[in-house]
Design a protein around this motif. Structure first.
Motif, PDB file in Angstrom:
ATOM      1  N   ARG A   1       0.825  -1.198   0.000  1.00 31.12           N
ATOM      2  CA  ARG A   1       0.000   0.000   0.000  1.00 31.12           C
ATOM      3  C   ARG A   1       0.864   1.255   0.000  1.00 31.12           C
TER       4      ARG A   1
ATOM      5  N   SER B   1       0.240   5.702   0.616  1.00 29.41           N
ATOM      6  CA  SER B   1      -0.722   6.716   1.067  1.00 29.41           C
ATOM      7  C   SER B   1      -0.118   8.106   0.973  1.00 29.41           C
TER       8      SER B   1
ATOM      9  N   THR C   1       2.716   0.069   8.728  1.00 34.25           N
ATOM     10  CA  THR C   1       2.936   1.243   7.889  1.00 34.25           C
ATOM     11  C   THR C   1       4.054   2.097   8.452  1.00 34.25           C
TER      12      THR C   1
ATOM     13  N   ARG D   1      -6.576  11.312   3.993  1.00 32.57           N
ATOM     14  CA  ARG D   1      -5.570  10.561   3.229  1.00 32.57           C
ATOM     15  C   ARG D   1      -6.217   9.735   2.130  1.00 32.57           C
TER      16      ARG D   1
ATOM     17  N   THR E   1      -5.370   6.297  -0.236  1.00 32.43           N
ATOM     18  CA  THR E   1      -4.532   5.089  -0.203  1.00 32.43           C
ATOM     19  C   THR E   1      -4.842   4.210  -1.393  1.00 32.43           C
TER      20      THR E   1
END
Length: 246
Positions: free
Chosen positions: A48, A50, A102, A238, A240
């Protein structure tokens, strides 16, 4: 008449012979293959990325006075503004639950306290510049919006809620009237709560959401003008994108 009689006799003999041969052959029942039911539940790993915009606020900044046992407290009267970018890796179970770790780089400038009547500091606005590396372990629950927009094997729109916990490595600079810039570093506990909506395209999933990031303490232990700021809240919007590896 003779020809008709002969045809009837031949047909009868053929029928009797066919039945006898069929009786000698083994019987194999037909095999009917039933395909497996695809419920749409399958786990997968993902990467991922972001990016977002943020606002930061805390209640007050604490400055030691000339007496070590006491602290002078000044109210924070301006928000700080900034951005964050991050990346991570995770696993989704296929049942709505997913987990990831993350790492985010967070920048925020301009959170301000106006100093008046201090023995140590010049009067006027003092502003904070924050640069943090935030590491979090997160858990989420994804849910569909009903039959028309189900979140399953066929993809579609979904909502999510989540929470995370970890640590923030903070680099802070303070600027103010009549004083040199004050640099400091600190490490703090961090936590986050998330909520948002997204769309599952298959291998790619995109979402946009709100994250409330809590940084327990920003602290500058410099010899000149040390200070601390407790209970810092960073409010983020945010976007993502996740990529699945099935």
């Amino acid at each position: 008449m003779r020809k008709l009689t002969a045809v009837v006799l031949v047909a009868g003999a053929t029928l009797v012979a066919g039945q006898a041969v069929a009786a000698d052959l083994p019987y194999y029942p037909p095999v009917i293959e039933i395909p497996d039911v695809d419920t749409g539940y399958a786990g997968s790993f993902y990467l991922r990325g972001s990016a977002g915009l943020n606002m930061m606020w805390a209640k007050e900044v604490n400055h030691p006075t000339n007496l070590p046992a006491t602290t002078t407290t000044f109210a924070i009267d301006e928000w700080g503004y900034g951005y964050s970018i991050g990346a991570g890796a995770g696993y989704e179970t296929g049942t709505g639950l997913r987990f990831d770790v993350t790492a985010d780089y967070l920048a925020n400038d301009g959170m301000q306290a106006t100093i008046t009547g201090s023995n140590n500091l010049a009067d006027g606005p003092h502003k904070l510049q924050l640069r943090s590396t935030v590491l979090l372990a997160n858990a989420y629950y994804d849910f569909g919006f009903g039959n028309n927009y189900g979140y399953g094997a066929a993809g579609g729109a979904f909502g999510y809620v989540g929470a995370g916990a970890g640590v923030a490595f903070n680099d802070i600079i303070t600027t103010g009237p009549g004083d040199p810039d004050v640099h400091g570093k600190s490490t703090s506990l961090a936590a986050a709560g998330m909520v948002g909506v997204g769309y599952d395209f298959g291998a790619v999933v995109a979402d946009v959401g709100y994250r409330a990031l809590y940084i327990n303490r920003l602290e500058n232990n410099a010899t000149t003008n040390p200070y601390s700021i407790n209970n810092n809240w960073v409010h983020e919007v945010r976007g993502t994108v996740r990529y699945r590896f099935n």
